[in-house]
Design an enzyme around this catalytic site. Structure first.
Site, short mmCIF file in Angstrom:
data_model
loop_
_atom_site.label_atom_id
_atom_site.label_comp_id
_atom_site.label_asym_id
_atom_site.label_seq_id
_atom_site.Cartn_x
_atom_site.Cartn_y
_atom_site.Cartn_z
N GLY A 50 0.86 -1.18 0.03
CA GLY A 50 -0.04 0.00 -0.04
C GLY A 50 0.71 1.17 -0.02
CD GLU A 106 0.97 0.59 6.43
OE1 GLU A 106 1.11 0.79 5.35
OE2 GLU A 106 0.77 -0.39 7.00
CG ASP A 110 -8.82 0.58 9.74
OD1 ASP A 110 -9.42 1.46 9.92
OD2 ASP A 110 -9.02 -0.57 9.18
CB THR A 114 -1.00 -3.82 10.56
OG1 THR A 114 -2.06 -4.34 10.13
CG2 THR A 114 0.12 -4.46 9.57
CG LEU A 115 1.23 0.57 11.06
CD1 LEU A 115 0.60 1.92 10.85
CD2 LEU A 115 2.73 0.57 10.88
CE LYS A 138 -10.38 4.34 6.71
NZ LYS A 138 -10.97 3.09 6.28
CG ASP A 166 -5.63 -3.40 -1.87
OD1 ASP A 166 -4.99 -2.97 -0.70
OD2 ASP A 166 -5.97 -4.69 -1.77
NE ARG A 172 -2.08 -2.97 -4.07
CZ ARG A 172 -2.07 -3.21 -2.71
NH1 ARG A 172 -2.18 -2.02 -2.11
NH2 ARG A 172 -2.41 -4.50 -2.18
P1 IMP Z 1 -4.98 -1.88 10.51
O1 IMP Z 1 -4.50 -0.72 11.25
O2 IMP Z 1 -3.96 -3.02 11.27
O3 IMP Z 1 -6.42 -2.11 10.83
O4 IMP Z 1 -4.49 -2.15 9.37
C1 IMP Z 1 -4.38 -1.11 8.45
C2 IMP Z 1 -4.33 -1.94 6.88
O5 IMP Z 1 -5.74 -2.05 6.73
C3 IMP Z 1 -3.73 -1.18 6.00
O6 IMP Z 1 -2.47 -1.12 5.79
C4 IMP Z 1 -4.56 -1.42 4.78
O7 IMP Z 1 -3.90 -2.34 4.00
C5 IMP Z 1 -5.75 -1.82 5.25
N1 IMP Z 1 -6.93 -0.64 5.43
C6 IMP Z 1 -7.61 -0.13 6.14
N2 IMP Z 1 -8.40 0.69 5.87
C7 IMP Z 1 -8.28 0.80 4.66
C8 IMP Z 1 -8.99 1.45 3.50
O8 IMP Z 1 -9.90 2.58 3.70
N3 IMP Z 1 -8.75 1.24 2.12
C9 IMP Z 1 -7.82 0.40 1.93
N4 IMP Z 1 -7.06 -0.36 2.83
C10 IMP Z 1 -7.35 -0.23 4.01
MG MG Z 2 -1.46 -2.01 3.73
#
Ligand code: IMP
Ligand code: MG
Length: 188
Positions: A50, A106, A110, A114-115, A138, A166, A172
């Site tokens: 991403g 990154e 969200d 992950t981070l 977000k 994506d 993308r």
């Molecule tokens: P999280 O913070 O662990 O929930 O994961 C974040 C990952 O979720 C990002 O790296 C994206 O790959 C994916 N993601 C979260 N929100 C979106 C969005 O609005 N569009 C596309 N990918 C998203």
């Molecule tokens: Mg990603």
């Protein structure tokens, strides 16, 4: 244009190309100020896939001797090396990061799962410092606290695509950040 133009699937442009360019300039200046007196190796780590476009645009504007590396992390999928709940599909090209200042780049923060795992993993491996630069944030979706050092835009809870982000591996290549039409999700 042929039979399928991906722009037809976009409800609304949330962040246009000009705003993205301005944002990249602002963040690259901020990054230069933070690292300009560092005598260590500075490694910009692009989180695949991403942040591909964001990291490329950003590195062009940083006038410091930075190095580039890649990491492919996924919060789901059990293939290859696993650290906590995050699986590293493809790791850094270097083994030893104990002489490196790491800047993780990154696309979007969200829930934070992950981070937070990825940053902890890099710290565990002994990096001198680990900082985070995210294009989008977000905050309303956060489940795990993640400190952000550099941020592009704080956005509402909408599913966005483009500029590297994506849906189902598509969109993308859009040059802007757009909100995907709801009917696209329904068809899946
Ligand atoms: P999280 O913070 O662990 O929930 O994961 C974040 C990952 O979720 C990002 O790296 C994206 O790959 C994916 N993601 C979260 N929100 C979106 C969005 O609005 N569009 C596309 N990918 C998203
Ligand atoms: Mg990603």
């Amino acid at each position: 244009m042929g039979i399928y133009n991906i722009e037809n699937d976009i409800e609304k442009i949330l962040i246009d190309e000009e705003s993205l360019d301005k944002c990249v300039c602002r963040i690259s200046n901020e990054i230069e100020k933070v690292y300009e007196n560092s005598k260590n190796r500075i490694v910009l780590v692009c989180v695949l896939k991403g942040s591909l476009i964001f990291a490329s645009e950003l590195m062009k504007r940083i006038r410091l001797p930075i190095e580039i590396d890649f990491i492919h992390a996924s919060s789901y999928g059990a293939d290859t090396i696993s650290c906590g709940n995050v699986s590293i599909k493809s790791g850094l090209s270097r083994q030893d990061i104990t002489d490196c200042e790491i800047l993780v780049v990154e696309d979007i923060l969200d829930t934070g799962h992950t981070l937070s795992k990825l940053l902890a993993y890099l710290k565990e491996r002994g990096a001198l410092s680990v900082k985070l630069c995210t294009l989008l944030n977000k905050p309303s979706r956060r489940q795990v606290e993640v400190p952000v050092d550099f941020e592009g835009f704080s956005i509402p809870d909408e599913f966005v695509v483009g500029y590297g982000l994506d849906f189902n591996e598509k969109y993308r290549n859009l040059p802007y950040i757009g909100i995907l039409k709801k009917e696209i999700y329904k068809n899946i």
